[in-house]
Design a protein around this motif. Structure first.
Motif, PDB file in Angstrom:
ATOM      1  N   SER A  92      -8.252   0.231   6.702  1.00  7.44           N
ATOM      2  CA  SER A  92      -7.893   1.182   5.894  1.00  7.44           C
ATOM      3  C   SER A  92      -7.483   0.939   4.631  1.00  7.44           C
ATOM      4  O   SER A  92      -7.366   1.530   3.438  1.00  7.44           O
ATOM      5  CB  SER A  92      -6.505   1.824   6.702  1.00  7.44           C
ATOM      6  OG  SER A  92      -6.151   3.032   6.228  1.00  7.44           O
ATOM      7  N   LYS A  98     -10.378   7.237   6.860  1.00  7.45           N
ATOM      8  CA  LYS A  98      -9.914   7.329   8.312  1.00  7.45           C
ATOM      9  C   LYS A  98     -10.682   7.744   9.267  1.00  7.45           C
ATOM     10  O   LYS A  98     -10.747   7.580  10.477  1.00  7.45           O
ATOM     11  CB  LYS A  98      -8.628   8.219   8.191  1.00  7.45           C
ATOM     12  CG  LYS A  98      -7.321   7.484   7.842  1.00  7.45           C
ATOM     13  CD  LYS A  98      -6.175   8.476   7.975  1.00  7.45           C
ATOM     14  CE  LYS A  98      -4.854   7.573   7.761  1.00  7.45           C
ATOM     15  NZ  LYS A  98      -3.742   8.311   8.205  1.00  7.45           N
ATOM     16  N   ILE A 176      -5.787   5.815  14.394  1.00  7.26           N
ATOM     17  CA  ILE A 176      -5.510   5.562  12.794  1.00  7.26           C
ATOM     18  C   ILE A 176      -4.925   6.573  12.282  1.00  7.26           C
ATOM     19  O   ILE A 176      -4.279   6.666  11.278  1.00  7.26           O
ATOM     20  CB  ILE A 176      -7.124   5.467  12.368  1.00  7.26           C
ATOM     21  CG1 ILE A 176      -7.109   5.201  10.581  1.00  7.26           C
ATOM     22  CG2 ILE A 176      -7.817   6.559  12.438  1.00  7.26           C
ATOM     23  CD1 ILE A 176      -6.423   3.742  10.314  1.00  7.26           C
ATOM     24  N   LEU A 181       0.225   3.554   7.956  1.00  7.55           N
ATOM     25  CA  LEU A 181      -0.600   2.071   7.744  1.00  7.55           C
ATOM     26  C   LEU A 181       0.420   1.073   8.000  1.00  7.55           C
ATOM     27  O   LEU A 181       0.336   0.156   8.491  1.00  7.55           O
ATOM     28  CB  LEU A 181      -1.121   2.173   6.265  1.00  7.55           C
ATOM     29  CG  LEU A 181      -1.667   1.294   6.093  1.00  7.55           C
ATOM     30  CD1 LEU A 181      -2.992   1.082   6.636  1.00  7.55           C
ATOM     31  CD2 LEU A 181      -2.284   1.343   4.609  1.00  7.55           C
TER      32      LEU A 181
END
Lengths: 640, 255
Positions: A92, A98, A176, A181
């Motif tokens: 990412s 994504k 995800i 993150l």
């Protein structure tokens, strides 16, 4: 580089990670498929059709197995993804969309699942053959079971696992989206705090365990109502579950903290490291430990009980049907027909043949006796002694005119002190008998009321003048456990009127064995699955931990801890992690089995200690195998 | 004066035939008791390799090393472990504290491993903690304290056994300047007052200026050596900077 290349590279680079996940998927599929194909096996289908309990048992087992397998796959999936969060975060960060990452994870998991499904079914087919053979052996059946691939089983397995694989794949896709993150990068880094426990929860945990043990172990009340059973054992179960959880989340922590107080011991060598690591991890592991302990308890109990039944079957059959064949005399023609049938079976020559005259009488006893006394069966001592010689059990008796010895009615719990010195007044009011003893070991197949009294020959002759005795003929043959053909014929001839059980030992023995074998097999199979799965869960947990604490061990090596000492701490921690839930499980199951054995030892008259200890020993041995494997792998990771 | 470290012709090569990389090329090094020696050089010069070899964590390809009278190259695994435990102390850039142990437990770990009596052990910990000013945080866990405090904990752990040689690998690398100065002052004091022998690898000229002597390595070979002597710390700092620029490690290394 295409997405496919990336996924391929991933698998190559992280092969061991993928392998562990893949193997656990294959394992689950093999287990499920094997069980389902057994379910669809013709022989077993017949048994299932025969008995409602068996039907229920199979349904419940396969549902339980399904649930378990699903949880296990989801667990290994989360274990697998946790190790990969960082990698996903990196993609990412490098600017992969994504959606692309999600798709990649979805495909990866889906393809792996499909491959596992194929491999699982192939191995499962081979394995189900092996398990069928084990089952046939257990049942003592000589008939060959056809080895075919069951289409239904394959269909059901594919359907079930397709659903599970799709769910896990969607989980992968959502990974995800589910995390920020930053969270992906710190997945494994969460600082674990030292657990805090209150004295209250520690005491409560111990209290609940004691209460549940007490509830399970206390003897039945006078009247056993359904309400009592529900309330008593319901509460016992709930407090056992909660108590076990508190035990791991509070009691053990308190104990470890107590241990820490003794500085002289705690500050010695590597104790410091092992203890503090255990303390840090136990709260996070409490739920797993609870699950494993309870699962082991259930498995050991069920397996122990089932094995007791199987183990006691021969003894039980012998008690219910003492002779190879027994029947009531119905005239010379009929009797001769039976005798010639038995003689014709050259493989099983007759070793003994006894004629038993029985007189059924009514009477009053001089003591309170809760058994049915309207049809007491008198046996002359001479005939009884012949039985003793024929069966080579018990001892030869001699009785004077008015003496009598009772034979304990089967499926009851009387003891000889109840009878000694007491008297029996027969209803004709002319005869009186004095009991000198009570003994075990009957002469004829079970038929209620099952109250035999051995009397002197003189007395028997006298009473036989008034009441015509029934004559029974019994035969003992060599190798009575394999008289399938003759037994079948005898059963048909004698019919079901003479006794409540089969007139031939073989049939009683065989039916008991098949039923018990199937129960034993199901519980054994489930036990094996639970055992393997719980062992694997601990194994996974320890390996995750090994990877996380690798640096700690590196530090230790640098400041002068030698390899042997590091190995020792690893061994000690692993022993603790495996030993603790197992010990709790064994203690729980001992309590439960103690309770169950009160029933079954009456019912089957078997010594339950041997099978129960065997079941526990089997459990322990397999766990030791896992322990050795875990220590070895842990050591390889952390102590290079 | 006693010689603590005596290394002769240490050579360390990596890789297989045809693709050899020489990390250390016949380096000689002698350190006397009570000396505070810095090792500097550009990245890849072999500083850390040298330290690891002296720390018995890594093995040289050839050469001879004597530490406090012991020839370490012939020792087996277990002897080496005991040697590290009894004779060496370590401070690392990333602290290397155990997360599951409190500050106090981290410090006393080497003593516990040596199976020292509890009363003596507690005394030592108290004394060392006081020296580094961390008495107040003894019962905290590593994740509850600052980087400077962590490094002082690591330093306490390193000297708690009174080692013959204290090895420090970039100890100030992750610290702010205030924490770095505190630590360096403590180390300097240790060598001056208690005759502790310290070997420190650093990139930082400021950290090096606290040493009594600084050795410069380039491409696995000794480049030069600076002795502080009577000069002030500031003058010595300037000299270190001069050598570094001559060494050509790039400006990045000089901060």
């Amino acid at each position: 580089m295409t997405l496919f290349d990336l996924a391929k590279k991933n698998i190559q680079g992280n092969f061991s990670n993928y392998l562990v996940y893949f193997v656990s998927m294959v394992f689950s599929i093999i287990i499920y498929f094997t069980f389902v194909s057994l379910q669809y096996n013709e022989k077993i289908q017949q048994s299932i059709l025969l008995s409602n309990t068996m039907n229920f048992l199979f349904m419940a087992s396969s549902l339980l197995l399904l649930l378990f397998v699903a949880v296990f796959i989801l667990y290994s999936n989360s274990f697998f993804t946790r190790n990969r969060k960082r990698e996903v975060g990196l993609y990412s960060l490098l600017g992969l969309k994504k959606k692309t990452i999600g798709k990649m994870l979805f495909y990866e998991n889906f393809l792996m699942g499909m491959l596992a499904l194929v491999v699982g079914i192939i191995f499962g087919t081979l394995l189900s053959k092996l398990f069928t053979m084990i089952l046939v052996k257990l049942m003592g059946s000589s008939a060959e079971i056809e080895f075919g691939i069951s289409i239904e089983a394959i269909g059901q397995t594919i359907l079930v696992f397709l659903i599970i694989i799709i769910i896990t794949s969607i989980q992968g896709y959502r990974l995800i989206y589910r995390f920020k993150l930053i969270e992906l990068f710190h997945a494994a880094k969460k600082g674990e705090l030292t657990p805090k426990v209150s004295i209250g929860s520690t005491v409560l945990g111990l209290l609940l365990l004691i209460v549940s043990y007490w509830l399970i172990l206390r003897s039945f009340p006078e009247e056993l109502t359904e309400g009592y059973i529900l309330a008593n054992y319901g509460i016992a179960l709930v407090s056992m579950v909660i108590g076990t959880h508190l035990f791991f989340s509070s009691v053990v922590i308190s104990l470890l903290k107590l241990y820490k107080r003794n500085k002289a011991r705690y500050y010695k060598g590597t104790n410091l490291i092992g203890t503090s690591q255990l303390l840090h991890r136990i709260q996070g592991n409490a739920r797993t430990f609870t699950m494993i302990a309870l699962l082991s308890a259930v498995t050991i109990s069920l397996f122990g009980a089932a094995y007791s039944g199987y183990y006691g079957n021969e003894k039980n059959s012998f008690e219910m049907v003492p002779f190879s064949y027994s029947h009531q005399s119905k005239g010379d023609e009929f009797d001769d027909q039976i005798e010639s049938l038995i003689q014709a079976d050259k493989e099983h020559p007759i070793t003994a043949q006894v004629e038993l005259p029985i007189v059924e009488v009514e009477g009053q006893l001089t003591f309170t006796f809760s058994y049915e006394v309207t049809a007491m069966k008198l046996v002359p001592v001479k005939a009884y002694n012949e039985v003793v010689k024929a069966l080579q059990t018990g001892k030869v008796l001699s009785l004077s005119e008015d003496e009598a010895i009772a034979i304990k009615p089967r499926l009851t719990e009387y003891n000889s002190s109840l009878f000694k010195g007491e008297q029996l007044h027969l209803s004709d009011e002319m005869h009186e008998l004095t009991f000198v003893d009570m003994l075990e070991g009957s002469v004829l197949p079970f038929d209620y009321p099952d109250f035999y009294i051995i009397v002197s020959d003189e007395f028997f002759t006298e009473i036989a003048n008034d009441i015509k005795p029934k004559l029974y003929k019994v035969y003992e043959v060599e190798g009575e456990k394999s008289t399938a053909v003759t037994s079948e014929k005898i059963n048909q001839l004698v019919g079901k009127e003479d006794f409540q059980v089969y007139p031939s030992f073989y049939t009683e023995y065989k039916e008991g064995k098949e039923g018990n074998a199937l129960t034993l097999f199901i519980f054994g199979f489930l036990g094996l699955v639970f055992l393997a799965a719980t062992g694997s869960i601990i194994y996974f947990k320890q390996l995750t931990e090994a990877n996380e604490t690798k640096t700690s061990y590196e530090i230790l090596r640098k400041i002068g801890v030698n390899k042997r000492a590091v190995r020792n701490t690893i061994q000690m921690q692993t022993l603790f992690v495996f030993g603790l839930p197992l010990t709790v499980g064994i203690v729980h199951s001992s309590v439960i089995l103690n309770f169950i054995s009160n029933f079954i030892s009456d019912l089957i008259g078997a010594n339950v200690i041997v099978p129960i200890v065997t079941a526990m020993a089997a459990f322990i041995v397999i766990y030791i195998g896992y322990y050795i494997l875990t220590v070895h792998t842990y050591n390889k990771i952390a102590n290079k | 004066m006693k010689q603590i470290v005596e290394a002769r012709k240490i050579k360390k090569t990596y890789g297989a035939r045809g693709n050899l990389f020489t990390a250390l090329d016949e380096i000689d090094l002698t350190v006397q008791e009570g000396e505070f020696v810095g090792i500097m050089g550009p990245s890849g010069a072999g500083k850390s390799t040298l330290l690891n070899v002296l720390a018995t964590i890594d093995e040289p390809t050839s050469g001879e090393i004597t530490i406090d009278g012991f020839t370490i190259l012939n020792m087996n695994e277990e002897q080496l472990s005991n040697f590290r435990r009894d004779k060496l102390g370590f401070i690392f850039q990333d602290y290397n504290l155990l997360d599951t142990l409190t500050v106090k437990e981290n410090i006393l770990l080497p003593l516990a491993l040596a199976k020292i009596d509890v009363i003596k052990l507690e005394e030592r910990v108290e004394a060392v903690a006081e020296k580094f000013g961390i008495t107040a945080i003894l019962d905290k866990y590593p994740y509850q304290i600052s980087g400077g405090q962590k490094q002082r904990t690591a330093a306490s752990r390193a000297i708690v056994t009174k080692p013959s040689l204290l090895l420090a690998d970039e100890p100030t690398g992750a610290l702010d300047s205030k924490s770095a100065t505190d630590l360096l002052e403590s180390l300097k004091e240790l060598s001056e007052q208690e005759q502790a022998t310290i070997l420190m690898v650093t990139h930082d000229a400021y950290a090096a200026s606290y040493c009594g002597r600084v050795i410069f390595i380039k491409d696995g070979k000794l480049f030069t050596e600076l002795v502080k002597g009577k000069s002030s710390r500031k003058e010595f700092f300037q000299k270190v900077l001069d050598v570094l620029s001559a060494l050509g490690g790039g400006t990045n290394d000089i901060i």
